[in-house]
Scaffold this motif. Structure first.
Motif, short mmCIF file in Angstrom:
data_model
loop_
_atom_site.label_atom_id
_atom_site.label_comp_id
_atom_site.label_asym_id
_atom_site.label_seq_id
_atom_site.Cartn_x
_atom_site.Cartn_y
_atom_site.Cartn_z
N GLY A 210 -1.92 -1.17 -0.01
CA GLY A 210 -0.64 -1.34 -0.95
C GLY A 210 -1.30 -0.75 -2.10
O GLY A 210 -0.71 -0.23 -3.11
N PRO A 213 -0.27 3.21 -2.68
CA PRO A 213 1.11 3.67 -3.47
C PRO A 213 1.13 2.86 -5.05
O PRO A 213 1.91 3.67 -5.99
CB PRO A 213 2.03 3.02 -2.76
CG PRO A 213 1.48 1.95 -1.94
CD PRO A 213 0.22 2.44 -1.63
N TYR A 214 0.50 1.93 -4.99
CA TYR A 214 0.54 1.25 -6.50
C TYR A 214 -0.04 2.03 -7.46
O TYR A 214 0.18 2.52 -8.55
CB TYR A 214 -0.03 -0.03 -6.41
CG TYR A 214 -0.07 -0.76 -7.75
CD1 TYR A 214 1.16 -1.31 -8.59
CD2 TYR A 214 -1.32 -1.04 -8.33
CE1 TYR A 214 1.27 -1.81 -9.67
CE2 TYR A 214 -0.99 -1.52 -9.76
CZ TYR A 214 0.11 -1.93 -10.38
OH TYR A 214 0.07 -2.48 -11.56
N SER A 259 6.08 1.82 -9.74
CA SER A 259 4.63 1.53 -8.78
C SER A 259 4.95 0.24 -8.19
O SER A 259 4.61 0.01 -7.19
CB SER A 259 3.29 1.76 -9.49
OG SER A 259 3.39 0.54 -10.79
N SER A 263 5.00 -0.46 -3.94
CA SER A 263 3.93 -1.23 -3.36
C SER A 263 4.13 -2.98 -3.25
O SER A 263 3.55 -3.48 -2.57
CB SER A 263 2.74 -1.17 -4.18
OG SER A 263 2.83 -1.70 -5.47
N GLU A 267 2.05 -6.31 -1.23
CA GLU A 267 1.49 -7.46 -2.23
C GLU A 267 2.10 -8.70 -1.75
O GLU A 267 1.16 -9.88 -1.69
CB GLU A 267 2.07 -7.61 -3.80
CG GLU A 267 1.35 -8.28 -4.73
CD GLU A 267 1.79 -8.19 -6.00
OE1 GLU A 267 1.39 -9.04 -6.95
OE2 GLU A 267 2.24 -7.00 -6.44
#
Length: 334
Positions: A210, A213-214, A259, A263, A267
């Motif tokens: 994750g 992408p975050y 973001s 993501s 999470e």
């Protein structure tokens, strides 16, 4: 002359003095931003981990405020800040490493403005985020455990949470569960029983997945928008970069919103795995089981539970974080 100047700048950016100041700037910025949104962070963790006392509030924008109000009525202001001490223990080194790593990786991948591309911005951000997570992840697990607890008669301390995680069983199934699940310990459970320190890395793989992408998207949007609307002075100019607080806040907010959307499912999965020692003490929760449980219970919407609270938290947090980072860099002359 220009070659000597470029060499000097490269040496300065890679010097210990620069790296330390860069880390301090990032750590302070992260701590300020996290403190601003600490109450929302507590509520979001309760939603993501499906805490039974607060699941009734999930699913609406007003639910976060009603959950926060109940926490305040039951435990006062300290209830809204439960787990925040562990957050600060984690966030300073996390933010320090992330921003410091980004400065260094950006300098390696994009030493000049002509070499800045969106792919390189994304790569630099993703690598910086992964680096910071690797070194600080156990502190995040401890923080989540402290925030997940809703017992008004017992407020877990930082050291208590550490002891609880370290000593919890990952292999011994209760007798009532033995008829429906295999009592044979899985390879993962056996590994974590032999090396209890690894219990502090519950959900680590999904966190790394994750983080790409975050952090990548966050720094990509930040760098792209700043290059378009807030170009720095040319290297030949002696003028210092001006402060653009409102613009930094706006760009940071957009970076956080985009973001977070990209993501967020990772999470949710991560939070479920992190509290697995409490919700399923008889076994180790893996990717497949966690994803399957969320899908069966809530469908695709389950991967976005608490997203409204996530926006309420991550947008101001990212805005404040990036803005404070720029402010600290100017103060420390980084």
């Amino acid at each position: 002359m220009s070659s000597n100047g470029a060499t000097r700048r490269k040496q300065d950016k890679q010097s210990l003095h620069y790296i330390v100041r860069s880390g301090i700037a990032g750590g302070v910025a992260g701590s300020i931003a996290k403190t601003v949104v600490a109450p929302l962070d507590r509520v979001k963790i309760l939603f993501q981990a499906s805490n039974p006392d607060y699941s009734k509030y999930a699913g609406s924008w007003t639910g976060a405020f009603r959950a926060g109000a109940q926490i305040y009525r039951d435990t006062g202001i300290m209830g809204l800040l439960r787990g925040h001490s562990a957050t600060l223990y984690r966030i300073f080194p996390y933010a320090a490493i992330k921003f410091m790593a980004y400065d260094q990786i950006e300098h390696i991948l994009m030493p000049t403005r002509d070499q800045q591309t969106n792919l390189r911005r994304f790569t630099a951000g993703a690598l910086a985020g992964m680096t910071s997570v690797f070194f600080t992840y156990p502190l995040d697990v401890i923080r989540v455990r402290m925030a997940f607890n809703t017992d008004t008669n017992h407020r877990p301390s930082f050291l208590y949470a550490i002891s609880k995680i370290y000593h919890e069983s990952a292999t011994s199934a209760p007798a009532s569960a033995s008829t429906s699940t295999s009592t044979t310990a899985s390879p993962a459970s056996t590994l974590f029983s032999r090396f209890p320190i690894l219990k502090f890395y519950r959900g680590f793989t999904v966190t790394i997945a994750g983080m790409i992408p975050y952090a990548g998207t966050s720094f990509l949007i930040w760098g792209f928008l700043r290059s378009r609307f807030l170009p720095p002075p040319p290297p030949s100019s002696k003028a210092k970069e001006k402060s653009h607080t409102v613009a930094d806040l706006t760009i940071g907010a957009l970076s956080g919103a985009i973001s977070q959307t990209a993501s967020y499912p990772f999470e949710v999965i991560r939070r479920r795995m992190q509290v697995g020692g409490l919700t399923h003490p008889d076994r180790w929760l893996g990717w497949r089981e966690t994803v399957g449980t969320i899908w069966r219970v809530s469908g695709w919407r389950g991967f976005y539970v608490g997203l409204g609270v996530g926006y309420l938290k991550i947008v101001p947090m990212t805005a404040v974080s990036f803005t404070a980072w720029q402010w600290m860099k100017r103060v420390l002359e980084v």
